[in-house]
Every structure is written in structure tokens, then in C-alpha cells.
Design an enzyme around this catalytic site. Structure first.
Site, PDB file in Angstrom:
ATOM      1  N   ARG A  33       1.315  25.755  -0.231  1.00 31.30           N
ATOM      2  CA  ARG A  33       2.340  26.809  -0.356  1.00 31.30           C
ATOM      3  C   ARG A  33       2.624  27.152  -1.812  1.00 31.30           C
ATOM      4  NH1 ARG A  33       7.726  27.143  -1.105  1.00 31.30           N
ATOM      5  NH2 ARG A  33       8.085  24.902  -1.100  1.00 31.30           N
ATOM      6  N   TYR A  91      -2.984   0.841   8.383  1.00 38.80           N
ATOM      7  CA  TYR A  91      -3.080   1.198   6.967  1.00 38.80           C
ATOM      8  C   TYR A  91      -4.462   1.804   6.662  1.00 38.80           C
ATOM      9  CZ  TYR A  91      -2.851   0.427   1.853  1.00 38.80           C
ATOM     10  OH  TYR A  91      -2.842   0.571   0.491  1.00 38.80           O
TER      11      TYR A  91
HETATM   12  P1  NAD Z   1       4.912   0.025  -3.007  1.00 34.82           P
HETATM   13  O1  NAD Z   1       5.222  -0.461  -1.636  1.00 34.82           O
HETATM   14  O2  NAD Z   1       5.586  -0.643  -4.143  1.00 34.82           O
HETATM   15  O3  NAD Z   1       5.175   1.594  -3.119  1.00 34.82           O
HETATM   16  C1  NAD Z   1       5.146   2.468  -2.041  1.00 34.82           C
HETATM   17  C2  NAD Z   1       6.372   3.362  -2.133  1.00 34.82           C
HETATM   18  O4  NAD Z   1       6.328   4.315  -1.067  1.00 34.82           O
HETATM   19  C3  NAD Z   1       7.676   2.582  -1.970  1.00 34.82           C
HETATM   20  O5  NAD Z   1       8.573   2.945  -2.995  1.00 34.82           O
HETATM   21  C4  NAD Z   1       8.189   2.990  -0.598  1.00 34.82           C
HETATM   22  O6  NAD Z   1       9.592   2.927  -0.484  1.00 34.82           O
HETATM   23  C5  NAD Z   1       7.633   4.401  -0.496  1.00 34.82           C
HETATM   24  N1  NAD Z   1       7.483   4.868   0.890  1.00 34.82           N
HETATM   25  C6  NAD Z   1       6.942   4.211   1.939  1.00 34.82           C
HETATM   26  N2  NAD Z   1       6.976   4.975   3.023  1.00 34.82           N
HETATM   27  C7  NAD Z   1       7.556   6.154   2.662  1.00 34.82           C
HETATM   28  C8  NAD Z   1       7.877   7.348   3.357  1.00 34.82           C
HETATM   29  N3  NAD Z   1       7.607   7.494   4.659  1.00 34.82           N
HETATM   30  N4  NAD Z   1       8.474   8.344   2.674  1.00 34.82           N
HETATM   31  C9  NAD Z   1       8.769   8.213   1.345  1.00 34.82           C
HETATM   32  N5  NAD Z   1       8.490   7.103   0.641  1.00 34.82           N
HETATM   33  C10 NAD Z   1       7.874   6.089   1.298  1.00 34.82           C
HETATM   34  O7  NAD Z   1       3.325  -0.076  -3.169  1.00 34.82           O
HETATM   35  P2  NAD Z   1       2.389   0.275  -4.415  1.00 34.82           P
HETATM   36  O8  NAD Z   1       1.543  -0.899  -4.674  1.00 34.82           O
HETATM   37  O9  NAD Z   1       3.149   0.884  -5.515  1.00 34.82           O
HETATM   38  O10 NAD Z   1       1.436   1.380  -3.748  1.00 34.82           O
HETATM   39  C11 NAD Z   1       1.572   2.765  -4.028  1.00 34.82           C
HETATM   40  C12 NAD Z   1       0.427   3.510  -3.374  1.00 34.82           C
HETATM   41  O11 NAD Z   1      -0.819   3.046  -3.885  1.00 34.82           O
HETATM   42  C13 NAD Z   1       0.365   3.323  -1.855  1.00 34.82           C
HETATM   43  O12 NAD Z   1       0.011   4.545  -1.260  1.00 34.82           O
HETATM   44  C14 NAD Z   1      -0.733   2.321  -1.663  1.00 34.82           C
HETATM   45  O13 NAD Z   1      -1.380   2.481  -0.428  1.00 34.82           O
HETATM   46  C15 NAD Z   1      -1.669   2.653  -2.825  1.00 34.82           C
HETATM   47  N6  NAD Z   1      -2.473   1.474  -3.197  1.00 34.82           N
HETATM   48  C16 NAD Z   1      -1.927   0.447  -3.925  1.00 34.82           C
HETATM   49  C17 NAD Z   1      -2.719  -0.657  -4.224  1.00 34.82           C
HETATM   50  C18 NAD Z   1      -2.199  -1.797  -5.058  1.00 34.82           C
HETATM   51  O14 NAD Z   1      -2.953  -2.752  -5.279  1.00 34.82           O
HETATM   52  N7  NAD Z   1      -1.001  -1.784  -5.557  1.00 34.82           N
HETATM   53  C19 NAD Z   1      -4.054  -0.709  -3.784  1.00 34.82           C
HETATM   54  C20 NAD Z   1      -4.544   0.343  -3.016  1.00 34.82           C
HETATM   55  C21 NAD Z   1      -3.760   1.445  -2.748  1.00 34.82           C
END
Ligand code: NAD
Ligand code: UDP
Length: 315
Positions: A110, A149
Site C-alpha cells: 500500500r 515455527y
Molecule cells: P525475541 O523473542 O526477543 O523477539 C521477538 C519479538 O517479537 C518480541 O519482542 C515479541 O514480543 C514480538 N512479537 C511476538 N509475536 C508478536 C506479534 N504477534 N505481534 C507483535 N510482536 C510480536 O526474539 P529475537 O531473537 O529477537 O528474534 C527476532 C526475529 O529474528 C524473530 O522473527 C526470529 O524468528 C528471528 N530469528 C532470530 C534468531 C536468533 O538467533 N536470535 C535466529 C533465527 C531467526
């Protein structure tokens, strides 16, 4: 008047571990940051020091519902990331990845924004190819406890590429491998945070299985640098691109290093290996080097020292 280079950036999941570091980095780079988070695993503490900045805004919102804002760039990070958190409410996890992607892609379409997806090495499942390159299609159990996931993230990638092909949306897909650093949730059950917390409390270090499974650990500053490089890269480069540290360690080696760096009295104990736990994981980062001129700079020992220091202060 806004300068050409000053962007309005939306970070979903911005109050989480990676998101909050990204908020800081983009504010330092002079961007306007809108942090959207439902605070499921993230916390306001991670962004409290940013709230006074006039270029920063926090909005409590769940990405499974539509969002109407005007932005130039979107980093879509919202999703619980640790196995205990994403398995707590698996249906909501899949909804967050799939409905969240649909809502954020719709928003990007959008307002004609460029959008990046925080995908994951979990799209490779328990890989049969080693190290994993982007051309590998993966080995995921569609009905196991990690599927909410893994399959949610795989579907999100599909949606990103369909919006790219169907609507010529500007997309970037980044596959993140295990990343660690300050502001990890101390109770998220991930291996680095678990081992550090256990070591600092002189409690037993919980090795799942025999500890021979491997992971490659990327320090958070290397990861956010790669995120920003990917977002700034030429529109013709869409990924998917692996981002991670290609130096591989067994979980037992990690435990021993954490004990050494914390001078802990903790002992190693064995617990059952969780179902579908990948046995080996290591990124091939050739594409990131070629397209983004990126490679990680922080070695595990150096990154662990900074992380341990943060946990010492926080606990
Ligand atoms: P995290 O859990 O600290 O951060 C995720 C954030 O998303 C949190 O603040 C949570 O409150 C928010 N969240 C969850 N569901 C939500 C929703 N429905 N609406 C709005 N906010 C929502 O985890 P992270 O390690 O910071 O991961 C961040 C991203 O990176 C994720 O998408 C994760 O899949 C991806 N990732 C992280 C890693 C890692 O090693 N840290 C590895 C692969 C992928
Ligand atoms: N692990 C472990 N002890 C712990 C936590 C995790 O041995 O206290 C193992 C886990 O079984 C996996 C690896 O460490 O093999 C990485 O787990 P994590 O949950 O950090 O991330 P994953 O890569 O599995 O998503």
C-alpha cells in the site's frame, strides 16, 4: 523537510532481543524508528532508553492484525524465537509468521515500502547438507513440535517471494543463524542464555543429548550490520541470504567455554535431547560475502565476554 536518506523505518518485534539492537542502530544512523511489538517475549526495558528520543516511537500492537502507518522501510522481526517461547502457543506462532507476513506485506504494498523478513536457519530443519547454502530446500518435519515455527517461517518466505513476483514489491529475505548477545531473555531457554545464567549461578549446565550437536553462534552487532546492509543493498538482490557465523561448535564445547569465561563451579549434566533437535547447523555465507560484502567480525569468546558482562549486571 526530510532528507533523501532519512527514512521512516518500522521494526516489528522491535522490543525483542534483535529488534531492540536494530532500533538503536537505526536511530544512531539518523533514521526515524517506529517500534511495533505486542510484548509477548519482548519488553519495554529493552527500549526504555530510547523513549525520550523524538525520532523513536513505540506502538503496542499484534501483527496478526492489520496495521495502517506510513513508512519507507519495514523490518519484520515479530515472532517468538526460542523453542520454549514459540511452543508455548504454537497456533499463535504460526499466525504471527503467516498472518503477520500477510499484514506487513499488504502494508508494504500500500505504501510502496521496502520490506525485509527475518527468516531463520530453521527453514533447513535437521539438514542433510552441510554447511547449509541458500540453494538447499531443507529437511523439516511438518507435524513436529518445531513445525509451528519452521513451517510458519517457510510460508512467510513463500509469501514474500509471491508478493515480489506478483506485485514487484521490494523484498529482502534474510535467514538468521543462532545469534546471541546482551538483552537475550534470561529465561528464553536458548542455549547461550541458559548456559550463562546457569554458570553465573553455579548451577548445573544442562546439556541436552550428548552435547555433540553443533551450532554456529553470531554476535548481535554482526547480525544487525548485515540486516542494514541487506536493506540498503540494490533492489535486484532479494535473497534469501544466510547471515551467521560459520565457525561451528559442539554444545559441549560451548558449555566448557562458558564455564571457563565465568570461572564457574558449575558441572555438566545431561538431559534428554528435545524432539527434532537439529544435529548440525552451520551457514555457508558465500552469498552474503559476495552480495553484501559482509562477514562476521566478533569471535565467540569475545562476544560471550560482552554477553556475560551484561548478564552479570542484569541478574
Ligand atoms: P525475541 O523473542 O526477543 O523477539 C521477538 C519479538 O517479537 C518480541 O519482542 C515479541 O514480543 C514480538 N512479537 C511476538 N509475536 C508478536 C506479534 N504477534 N505481534 C507483535 N510482536 C510480536 O526474539 P529475537 O531473537 O529477537 O528474534 C527476532 C526475529 O529474528 C524473530 O522473527 C526470529 O524468528 C528471528 N530469528 C532470530 C534468531 C536468533 O538467533 N536470535 C535466529 C533465527 C531467526
Ligand atoms: N541446548 C542444550 N541445553 C540447553 C539449551 C539448549 O543443550 O540448556 C541445546 C539444544 O538442544 C540445541 C542447541 O543447544 O541442540 C541450541 O538450542 P537453542 O534452543 O539455543 O536453539 P536452536 O538452534 O535449537 O533453535
Amino acid at each position: 523537510m526530510r532528507g533523501e536518506s532519512r527514512k521512516r523505518v518500522l521494526i516489528t518485534g522491535g522490543a525483542g532481543f534483535l529488534g531492540s539492537h536494530l532500533c538503536e542502530n537505526l536511530l544512531e544512523a539518523g533514521q526515524d524508528v517506529l517500534c511495533v511489538d505486542n510484548l509477548f517475549t519482548g519488553t519495554k526495558d529493552n527500549i526504555a532508553h530510547l523513549l525520550d528520543n523524538p525520532r523513536f516511537e513505540f506502538m503496542r500492537h499484534d501483527v496478526t492484525f492489520p496495521l495502517y502507518v506510513e513508512v519507507d522501510h519495514i523490518y519484520n522481526l515479530a515472532c517468538p524465537a526460542s523453542p520454549i517461547h514459540y511452543q508455548f502457543d504454537p497456533v499463535q506462532t504460526t499466525k504471527t509468521s503467516v498472518h503477520g507476513a500477510i499484514n506487513m506485506l499488504g502494508l508494504a504494498k500500500r505504501v510502496n515500502a521496502k520490506i525485509m523478513q527475518a527468516s531463520t536457519s530453521e527453514v533447513y530443519g535437521d539438514p542433510e547438507m552441510h554447511p547449509q547454502s541458500e540453494s538447499y530446500w531443507g529437511h523439516v518435519n511438518t507435524i513436529g513440535p518445531r513445525a509451528c515455527y519452521d513451517e510458519g517461517k517457510r510460508c512467510a518466505e513463500t509469501l514474500f517471494f509471491d508478493y515480489y513476483r506478483q506485485y514487484q514489491l521490494k523484498i529482502k529475505v534474510v535467514r538468521i543463524f543462532n545469534t546471541y548477545g546482551p538483552k537475550m531473555h534470561p529465561a528464553d531457554g536458548r542455549v547461550v542464555s541458559n548456559f550463562i545464567v546457569q554458570a553465573l549461578k553455579n548451577e548445573p549446565i544442562t546439556i541436552y543429548g550428548d552435547g555433540s550437536q553443533t551450532r554456529s553462534f553470531c554476535y548481535v552487532s554482526d547480525l544487525t550490520t548485515a540486516f542494514i546492509s541487506a536493506m540498503e543493498s540494490d533492489d535486484s538482490f532479494v535473497g534469501p541470504v544466510n547471515i551467521g557465523n560459520p565457525t561451528e561448535f559442539t554444545i559441549k564445547e560451548l558449555a566448557e567455554l562458558v564455564i571457563e569465561l565465568t570461572s564457574s563451579k558449575s558441572e555438566l549434566i545431561r538431559l534428554p535431547l528435545p524432539e527434532d533437535d537439529p544435529t548440525q547447523r552451520c551457514p555457508d555465507i558465500g552469498l552474503a560475502k559476495k552480495e553484501l560484502d559482509w562477514a562476521p567480525k566478533v569471535q565467540l569468546e569475545q562476544g560471550l565476554e560482552k554477553t556475560i558482562e551484561w548478564f552479570r549486571k542484569t541478574l
